[in-house]
Design an enzyme around this catalytic site. Structure first.
Site, short mmCIF file in Angstrom:
data_model
loop_
_atom_site.label_atom_id
_atom_site.label_comp_id
_atom_site.label_asym_id
_atom_site.label_seq_id
_atom_site.Cartn_x
_atom_site.Cartn_y
_atom_site.Cartn_z
N CYS A 2 -0.40 0.32 0.11
CA CYS A 2 -0.53 -1.05 0.59
C CYS A 2 0.86 -1.56 0.96
O CYS A 2 1.77 -1.58 0.11
CB CYS A 2 -1.14 -1.90 -0.52
N CYS A 44 -0.53 -2.41 8.05
CA CYS A 44 -1.40 -2.70 6.91
C CYS A 44 -2.39 -1.55 6.85
O CYS A 44 -2.94 -1.14 7.90
CB CYS A 44 -2.13 -4.03 7.15
#
Ligand code: DGL
Length: 291
Positions: free
Chosen positions: A76, A189
């Protein structure tokens, strides 16, 4: 009990985005047992404060550490930007791999020297990102155009990979980047690779509408690079499994519903229920930050 070669690798994300990294890890390191942690009840991380994200990351890392993981992949960008330093301070002996938007490979790929960066609001405002961007701008003279894609993670968490609402959002985020002349788009992302076909669709529409050149627009995702880095560090630490010692296992934990995560594995990675074990976590002991 300490971790050893046979211990699993822990991979975590605010939700299902890290599955885009997990798929490369499974491909590159097929003998490793893996534990995936989706903190979906707290997704998205991208609109939360650094303190809140760090608290979640510490709680998840503590949970995974109790499963005797031999390495932790922070799959992440947002969690990495917020908490990687603190995680390394808490677990100095653990292999910890974070990720950041692929500005460097994108700068090398861009002929126009204009790169669009899609990421969460938190990532784009983070010190880590601003530092990376300033460094690469000075080094390469590439211009980076940023786009915070607010709401896109939620659509992907809901499994809406091709809905009209998701397409509208993607169009709203990608069009300004193309208008700015970007010929390379960074998927900053880990959720975004799951809507890459919509991004390609918007690029196609944009080029057709403007009779613009149909030059290939590169999409840059750093999932493979992270898996390769994990491979290198496991090898360096004498912790990699070169061959099957025992059948690798795939276990997943979620702070939300088991069925949503099961659907995500099946929809996003084509991994059937029979190939994994899923558990829902209702309580995790908070780790008090002393950093
Ligand atoms: N997959 C996370 C990332 O790479 C999503 C962040 C979020 O939960 O907002 O940034």
């Amino acid at each position: 009990m300490k971790s050893d070669r046979l211990s699993p690798v822990g991979v975590f994300d605010s939700g299902v985005g890290g599955l885009s990294v997990l798929q490369h890890i499974r491909h590159i390191l097929p003998h490793e047992s893996l534990i995936y942690f989706a903190d979906s009840a707290f997704a998205p991380y991208g609109d939360k404060s650094e303190a809140d994200i760090t608290e979640r990351c510490l709680a998840v890392a503590d949970f995974l550490q109790q499963k005797q993981i031999k390495a932790l992949v922070v799959a992440c960008n947002t969690a990495t930007a917020a908490a990687i330093k603190t995680l390394r301070e808490y677990y100095p002996d653990l292999i910890i791999i974070g990720m950041e938007p692929g500005l460097k490979p994108a700068a090398l790929l861009s002929k126009e020297k204009i790169v669009g960066v899609m990421a969460t609001q938190f990532t784009l405002q983070s010190e880590k990102f601003l530092h990376l961007k300033a460094h690469l701008t000075a080094e390469t003279s590439v211009r980076f155009e940023e786009q915070a894609c607010v709401g896109l993670v939620n659509q992907i968490e809901k499994g809406e990979l091709r809905s009209v609402t998701t397409l509208k959002l993607v169009r709203q985020f990608v069009t300004p980047l193309l208008q700015s002349g970007a010929d390379t788009l960074v998927l900053g992302c880990t959720h975004y690779p799951f809507v890459s076909s919509l991004i390609e669709q918007v690029i196609g529409e944009f080029q057709a509408e403007r009779h613009a050149s149909t030059q290939h627009i590169h999409l840059v995702d750093t999932g493979v690079a992270v898996a390769l880095q994990l491979q290198r560090l496991l090898e360096q630490g004498g912790l990699s499994l070169q061959a099957i010692h025992r059948p690798p296992t795939l276990t997943a934990y979620t702070t939300s519903s088991k069925s949503s995560l099961r659907n995500a594995f099946s929809q996003l990675l084509k991994i059937p229920d029979s190939a994994l074990q899923i558990f829902a976590i209702t309580e995790m002991s908070p780790v008090v930050s002393h950093c």
